[in-house]
Design an enzyme around this catalytic site. Structure first.
Site, PDB file in Angstrom:
ATOM      1  N   HIS A  28       0.836  -1.203   0.000  1.00  0.00           N
ATOM      2  CA  HIS A  28       0.000   0.000   0.000  1.00  0.00           C
ATOM      3  C   HIS A  28       0.875   1.258   0.000  1.00  0.00           C
ATOM      4  CE1 HIS A  28      -2.839  -2.870   2.098  1.00  0.00           C
ATOM      5  NE2 HIS A  28      -3.576  -2.431   1.104  1.00  0.00           N
ATOM      6  N   GLY A 138      -2.957  -1.540  -6.839  1.00  0.00           N
ATOM      7  CA  GLY A 138      -1.908  -2.549  -6.929  1.00  0.00           C
ATOM      8  C   GLY A 138      -2.190  -3.566  -8.031  1.00  0.00           C
TER       9      GLY A 138
END
Ligand code: PAF
Length: 272
Positions: A28, A138
């Protein structure tokens, strides 16, 4: 949040949003750093979205640590955090969903019915609320990223979607908030996912293009691991996620497997 985003836009600021469900890890933080380098204002959203969890999934035990998340996210470069309650996001009577019809069907969509409608809908809402120019996701959630890209294009959101490569531990395990569920033995067993992808990639680099052979190479370490149970191992077209018999075009090899009760995913793009 909407009023703040409007002010920022009026002041000519470029806004980037990093949507997350919290339980932040280095993966993250890589998204935050990517956003930080490309925008004036970085908004992190933390929301464990109930509509993307199935009735038998881990919504209630999903790791939550908002304070700890903010401590990690601040030095990575966030300006604002948006952490709404489920009640604020889904007022009584909420019944409108966004679905990306075909891309949501295979892979995780087949084993998690309704999951991607939940994701697409909440991301739509987060986009409307934070009004970004750029949104960062992601590449570990490969199908999710494909769906968000298509939705953004199809519905003319006018937001640039950027993917950031998977962050891995030194031994190859893809970072995931769900890794927190794994016992030490299960963590070792979870390495069979990245080992499978490495084996398939080695075969690909050696010239193998047959989908069945590449999938077999990826399955072998998982099949040999007693603590792992394969959900799927599939080779698909990298953009359309359609089935492929051969990896002659850009393809994604995607794996989902249970280690104990924890469902993990990983992928590798081949070619292109
Ligand atoms: O990838 C995630 O963490 C979630 O699916 C997302 C994109 C924040 C939507 O809830």
């Amino acid at each position: 949040m909407r009023a703040k985003a409007e002010d920022l836009r009026r002041d000519g600021k470029k806004i980037a949003v990093v949507p997350t469900m919290g339980a932040l890890h280095e993966g993250h933080l890589a998204l935050v750093r990517h956003a930080r380098a490309r925008a004036d204002v970085v908004i992190l959203t933390i929301f464990v979205n109930p509509t993307q969890f199935g009735p038998k999934e881990d919504l209630s035990r999903y790791p939550r640590d908002e304070e700890g998340d903010l401590v990690k996210a601040r030095p990575a470069g966030i300006d604002l955090a948006f952490c709404p309650s489920a009640e604020a996001m889904y007022p009584p009577g909420a019944q409108t969903f966004v679905e990306v019809r075909e891309l949501q069907k295979p892979l995780c969509g087949a084993s998690r019915p309704g999951h991607f409608a939940g994701v697409a809908s909440v991301v739509t809402k987060l986009f409307h609320i934070t009004k970004p120019h750029l949104a960062v996701f992601g590449e570990k959630d490969y199908q999710q990223l494909a769906i968000i890209r298509r939705m953004t294009r199809d519905l003319d959101f006018g937001i640039e979607i950027q993917g950031v490569p998977i962050v891995r531990e030194a031994d190859g395990l893809a970072l995931s908030s769900r890794n927190a569920y794994l016992s030490p033995e299960q963590r070792l067993a979870a390495l069979s996912l990245s080992k499978g992808l490495a084996a398939a990639e080695a075969a690909y680099k050696g010239g193998e293009r047959d989908a069945k052979a590449l999938v077999a190479a990826a399955r072998a370490p998982l099949a040999a691991e007693p603590l792992a149970r394969i959900d799927y191992v599939e080779l698909r077209d990298a953009d359309e996620l359609s089935e492929l018999e051969r990896a002659d075009q850009k393809a994604v090899l995607a794996i989902a497997a249970f280690v104990g009760t924890t469902r993990l995913i990983d992928n590798r793009v081949l070619g292109g």
